[in-house]
Design an enzyme around this catalytic site. Structure first.
Site, PDB file in Angstrom:
ATOM      1  CG  ASN A   1     -12.055  -2.385 -13.143  1.00 53.44           C
ATOM      2  OD1 ASN A   1     -12.571  -2.294 -11.837  1.00 53.44           O
ATOM      3  ND2 ASN A   1     -11.467  -3.397 -13.757  1.00 53.44           N
TER       4      ASN A   1
ATOM      5  CG  ASN B   1      -7.539  -0.079  -4.829  1.00 49.13           C
ATOM      6  OD1 ASN B   1      -6.491   0.466  -5.244  1.00 49.13           O
ATOM      7  ND2 ASN B   1      -7.481  -1.557  -5.110  1.00 49.13           N
TER       8      ASN B   1
ATOM      9  CG  HIS C   1      -7.465  -6.293 -14.090  1.00 52.59           C
ATOM     10  ND1 HIS C   1      -8.447  -7.009 -13.726  1.00 52.59           N
ATOM     11  CD2 HIS C   1      -6.455  -6.739 -14.644  1.00 52.59           C
ATOM     12  CE1 HIS C   1      -8.014  -8.292 -13.877  1.00 52.59           C
ATOM     13  NE2 HIS C   1      -6.816  -8.126 -14.458  1.00 52.59           N
TER      14      HIS C   1
ATOM     15  CB  ILE D   1     -20.215  -8.151 -15.134  1.00 50.75           C
ATOM     16  CG1 ILE D   1     -18.999  -8.952 -15.049  1.00 50.75           C
ATOM     17  CG2 ILE D   1     -20.277  -7.628 -16.637  1.00 50.75           C
ATOM     18  CD1 ILE D   1     -18.619 -10.273 -15.789  1.00 50.75           C
ATOM     19  CG  LEU D   2     -21.660  -2.510 -13.410  1.00 48.06           C
ATOM     20  CD1 LEU D   2     -20.994  -1.331 -13.329  1.00 48.06           C
ATOM     21  CD2 LEU D   2     -23.054  -2.369 -12.620  1.00 48.06           C
TER      22      LEU D   2
ATOM     23  N   GLY E   1     -11.807  -3.330   0.228  1.00 47.91           N
ATOM     24  CA  GLY E   1     -11.852  -1.758   0.367  1.00 47.91           C
ATOM     25  C   GLY E   1     -10.401  -1.125   0.367  1.00 47.91           C
TER      26      GLY E   1
HETATM   27  C1  GRF Z   1      -7.514  -5.077  -6.108  1.00 46.24           C
HETATM   28  O1  GRF Z   1      -6.552  -5.983  -6.589  1.00 46.24           O
HETATM   29  C2  GRF Z   1      -8.283  -4.477  -7.410  1.00 46.24           C
HETATM   30  O2  GRF Z   1      -7.258  -4.405  -8.377  1.00 46.24           O
HETATM   31  C3  GRF Z   1      -8.964  -5.601  -7.843  1.00 46.24           C
HETATM   32  O3  GRF Z   1      -9.590  -6.167  -6.687  1.00 46.24           O
HETATM   33  C4  GRF Z   1      -8.652  -5.843  -5.779  1.00 46.24           C
HETATM   34  C5  GRF Z   1      -9.568  -5.093  -4.477  1.00 46.24           C
HETATM   35  O4  GRF Z   1      -8.893  -4.770  -3.500  1.00 46.24           O
HETATM   36  N1  GRF Z   1     -10.002  -5.332  -8.792  1.00 46.24           N
HETATM   37  P1  GRF Z   1      -9.469  -3.995  -2.432  1.00 46.24           P
HETATM   38  O5  GRF Z   1     -10.832  -4.323  -2.119  1.00 46.24           O
HETATM   39  O6  GRF Z   1      -9.441  -2.440  -2.999  1.00 46.24           O
HETATM   40  O7  GRF Z   1      -8.345  -3.870  -1.124  1.00 46.24           O
END
Ligand code: GRF
Length: 188
Positions: A103, A14, A105, A88-89, A12
């Site tokens: 999203n 992000n 990535h 996946i939704l 988490g």
């Molecule tokens: C990130 O690298 C994001 O791009 C990917 O999963 C990871 C999640 O990291 N989809 P966090 O849980 O936000 O630390």
């Protein structure tokens, strides 16, 4: 005030970047729910921030999982952010929130994306391909995994001695900045 819902499956970080940006008003919105498909530290971050945190079961059939998540999202939600969300939704969910799901990535899509491409596998793929740069991408979610329209990318140079772990660490730092910038812009 705009309403945001964030979906997580892992640490988490992000999500935390979004919560911090809401707190310091870089993002003008309220995070109304955090939904996780497994017990993870992302849920704990939500609880610590006093945000309603919900756990759904990733082992459910995709349509049931999507339906459960849909029921937790208010109809007037402005943006749904998949921030490290691994399930996946289904098409019904994606179509009903058309252009309102994004999203993040950890590669320069369309490189190194698609089902099963997550975590260190993504960074190892960039190294194995001999890429001189990688980065991160924020995109709209479509029915094709990691295939929706790209909103923004940030490039990160790959050093000769980078390992997948080191590249992951470098890219993650910029993910936080890119995701906050995109969310702020989409809600402005
Ligand atoms: C990130 O690298 C994001 O791009 C990917 O999963 C990871 C999640 O990291 N989809 P966090 O849980 O936000 O630390």
């Amino acid at each position: 005030m705009s309403k945001l819902v964030v979906l997580v499956s892992g640490g988490g970080s992000n999500l935390q970047a979004i919560l911090d940006a809401v707190a310091n008003k870089t993002i003008s919105a309220q995070v109304v729910a955090v939904i996780a498909d497994r017990d993870c530290y992302g849920l704990e971050r939500a609880r610590q921030a006093g945000i309603p945190a919900y756990l759904v079961d990733r082992k459910l059939h995709r349509s049931d999982l999507s339906e459960q998540i849909a029921q937790l999202i208010p109809l007037d939600c402005d943006l749904i952010v998949l921030a490290g969300f691994l399930s996946i939704l289904n098409a019904k969910f994606i179509q009903s929130w058309s252009n309102k799901i994004i999203n993040i990535h950890p590669s320069l899509l369309p490189k190194h994306g698609g089902a099963g491409m997550w975590g260190l596998k993504v960074h190892q793929a960039a190294l194995d391909a001999g890429d001189s740069e990688s980065g991160c991408t924020v995109h709209y979610v479509s029915e094709e995994v990691d295939g929706g329209a790209i909103i923004a990318q940030h490039l990160v140079a790959i050093a000769e001695d980078d390992t997948a772990e080191r590249l992951q660490h470098k890219v993650l730092h910029f993910e936080h900045q890119l995701l906050v910038a995109v969310v702020a812009k989409l809600l402005a």
